[in-house]
Design a protein around this motif. Structure first.
Motif, PDB file in Angstrom:
ATOM      1  N   PHE A  62      42.199  48.789  49.275  1.00 13.63           N
ATOM      2  CA  PHE A  62      40.770  48.553  49.045  1.00 13.63           C
ATOM      3  C   PHE A  62      40.515  47.639  47.848  1.00 13.63           C
ATOM      4  O   PHE A  62      39.365  47.349  47.531  1.00 13.63           O
ATOM      5  N   GLU A  63      41.595  47.245  47.170  1.00 14.93           N
ATOM      6  CA  GLU A  63      41.504  46.364  46.004  1.00 14.93           C
ATOM      7  C   GLU A  63      40.622  46.959  44.904  1.00 14.93           C
ATOM      8  O   GLU A  63      39.792  46.286  44.302  1.00 14.93           O
ATOM      9  N   PHE A  64      40.806  48.245  44.653  1.00 14.80           N
ATOM     10  CA  PHE A  64      40.081  48.905  43.569  1.00 14.80           C
ATOM     11  C   PHE A  64      40.638  48.436  42.235  1.00 14.80           C
ATOM     12  O   PHE A  64      41.850  48.272  42.072  1.00 14.80           O
ATOM     13  N   GLU A  65      39.767  48.239  41.270  1.00 17.20           N
ATOM     14  CA  GLU A  65      40.178  47.861  39.920  1.00 17.20           C
ATOM     15  C   GLU A  65      40.276  49.111  39.063  1.00 17.20           C
ATOM     16  O   GLU A  65      39.270  49.705  38.688  1.00 17.20           O
ATOM     17  N   TYR A  66      41.515  49.505  38.768  1.00 13.61           N
ATOM     18  CA  TYR A  66      41.755  50.716  37.983  1.00 13.61           C
ATOM     19  C   TYR A  66      41.530  50.450  36.499  1.00 13.61           C
ATOM     20  O   TYR A  66      41.843  49.375  35.984  1.00 13.61           O
ATOM     21  N   GLN A  67      41.009  51.458  35.801  1.00 13.30           N
ATOM     22  CA  GLN A  67      40.853  51.390  34.353  1.00 13.30           C
ATOM     23  C   GLN A  67      41.866  52.277  33.630  1.00 13.30           C
ATOM     24  O   GLN A  67      41.974  52.224  32.410  1.00 13.30           O
ATOM     25  N   THR A  68      42.562  53.106  34.385  1.00 13.81           N
ATOM     26  CA  THR A  68      43.553  53.991  33.795  1.00 13.81           C
ATOM     27  C   THR A  68      44.827  53.939  34.642  1.00 13.81           C
ATOM     28  O   THR A  68      44.875  53.239  35.657  1.00 13.81           O
ATOM     29  N   LYS A  69      45.831  54.706  34.238  1.00 15.17           N
ATOM     30  CA  LYS A  69      47.063  54.830  35.020  1.00 15.17           C
ATOM     31  C   LYS A  69      47.122  56.172  35.750  1.00 15.17           C
ATOM     32  O   LYS A  69      48.159  56.567  36.257  1.00 15.17           O
TER      33      LYS A  69
END
Length: 485
Positions: A62-69
């Protein structure tokens, strides 16, 4: 173990952590700090425990942009994209979720293991263990009715303007006969239809290897079951993982499992651990096992003692936090003589979690990647016999001494703990799930720790394909006949 409660007022909604226990516990304040760091979703609050195996694949899809791991961050993105149905459809793993949507005044609760309680004034409490709720106090609720949350389900609640919580819908999102929706997001080799022996073996090979691969999410692993250990070691080498693989076995002196596991450890080159216990240690552990598991089901109590003892060893002597196990494999492929006359295996599979597989909850995080011809585990053995993964001579299945089985030891002990007068009064003392055998003893232990909570176990497991009063395999006629043969 995590505990939280939700309660409201006319103009605000508050979420608090209550009675957090243990080294892995966390306060909701910690979780809120995590959610607030996702500035895109300031209206979502998440309390999450577990692991999502496919979080990287879904993120990429979905090409989500993660801010964490954190793997749990995926829940925010999926929920924002398509609500709870979109979220539930694609997640694969072992986890429990409590998601608070303050914008839409909704609460999303699901997965396993969970217990919940709701008072008459709509105070909602949720915990990963029932024992965290039975002593919970609320100024308007001196007593909370604790209920197990059904595995394979999720529940949606409305938050009313006056702060009350009302259940909107309870959804069963998966059935053992259905392909899980998240399978669409895996690049698994094509499975051909049909139930011919070779076709089934091919499917078993593909799915088993895929199941192992999906669960490789940690750098501190331990193992159970010969085939799981060998397959995992093979995949770790392919992935060029450098740390040593640890394997564990538990048994009484001269038990077949000890010798067999030692051979397997040498065969695959693992760092092998052997744990010995005697009858006194096993009996002494019964009380804590039943307290920990919160069940008095007879076969669960029998089988959980060794799991409990080896889990204590692992936690004390190693840094392994995730254990791969063979839980569920025999039930799924009818690998025991016990299932010889089963007419409806689906009934057994759907009750795996609250009954037999419950024993896996007594220690580290356990991952389970899983009869014809009168041979136990026949199909599994035949599928992998030419793979060089398993030793063909390893056929045993027993933690106890060949001279005196754990089943016989327990039967003898329990026989002296429960007399005829106690059995005659069983229906009056235990009107729910009245014990018909000396399994009364286990019911009594649960009642001591959790008075009035017998309905946490919906029913005793009892085979319906044979006339039986005790579910233990050793008591069944066809098991004894096969063993003698």
């Amino acid at each position: 173990v995590w505990h939280l409660a939700l309660f409201g007022s006319d103009d605000c909604l508050s979420v608090q952590c209550l009675n957090a226990m243990g080294p892995d516990a966390f306060c909701f304040e910690n979780v809120s700090g995590y959610t607030n760091s996702l500035k895109k979703y300031p209206y979502l609050w998440l309390c999450y425990s577990g692991e999502i195996y496919n979080h990287k694949k879904i993120q990429q899809h979905f090409e989500f942009e993660y801010q964490t791991k954190m793997d749990g961050e995926l829940i925010f993105h999926l929920y924002d994209k398509g609500g709870n149905e979109q979220t539930i459809c694609v997640l694969d793993g072992v986890f429990a979720i409590f998601l608070l949507d303050t914008a839409n005044k909704k609460v999303f609760l699901g997965f396993r293991p969970l217990f919940k309680a709701m008072t008459e004034d709509r105070f909602l409490a949720v915990c990963s263990e029932a024992k965290g709720l039975v002593t919970l106090k609320h100024f308007k609720a001196p007593f909370l009715k604790v209920e197990p949350f059904l595995p394979g389900h999720y529940e949606v609640f409305d938050l009313k303007p006056n702060g009350q919580v009302a259940s909107v819908v309870m959804v069963k999102y998966h059935h053992c006969r259905d392909e899980p929706p998240h399978a669409l997001y895996y690049n698994v080799e094509k499975l051909f239809p049909g139930f011919e022996t070779e076709t089934v073996k091919n499917k078993l090979w593909i799915l088993f290897n895929d199941a192992i691969k999906r669960r490789l999410m940690t750098d501190r692993l331990g193992l159970g079951l010969q085939l799981v250990a060998a397959t995992l070691l093979k995949q770790l080498k392919e992935a060029q993982v450098q740390y040593p693989l640890q394997t564990f076995v538990i048994g009484m002196e001269d038990s077949p499992d000890l010798l067999a596991a030692r051979k397997v450890g040498n065969h695959i080159g693992s760092e092998h651990h052997e744990v010995l216990f005697n009858s006194e240690e096993g009996i002494q552990a019964l009380d804590e096992v039943i307290f920990s598991l919160e069940t008095y089901n007879i076969t669960t109590a029998h089988a959980s003692v060794s799991m409990y003892l080896i889990s204590k060893y692992i936690q004390k002597n190693t840094d392994s936090v995730v254990i791969f196990s063979g839980e569920g494999s025999e039930e799924l492929i009818q690998g025991y003589i016990y299932f010889h006359n089963v007419s409806n295996i689906e009934r057994y599979i759907t009750h795996l979690y609250p009954l037999d597989v419950r024993r896996a909850s007594v220690g580290p995080s356990v991952r389970g990647p899983w009869l014809p011809n009168e041979i136990e585990k026949h199909l599994l053995r035949e599928t992998f016999e030419d793979s060089n993964l398993i030793l063909k001579e390893i056929l045993c299945d027993g933690i106890t001494s060949v001279k005196n089985s754990w089943f016989k030891i327990l039967q003898k002990y329990v026989e002296h703990q429960v007399d005829d007068a106690m059995m005659a009064n069983a229906a009056q003392k235990f009107p729910f799930n009245t014990p018909k055998t000396k399994g009364y003893y286990y019911h009594q232990i649960l009642e001591h720790h959790f008075p009035g909570q017998a309905d946490w176990l919906s029913h005793y497991w009892m085979p319906k394909w044979i006339d039986a009063t005790d579910p233990s395999a050793h008591t069944l006629t066809h098991y004894k006949s096969a063993a003698k043969a």
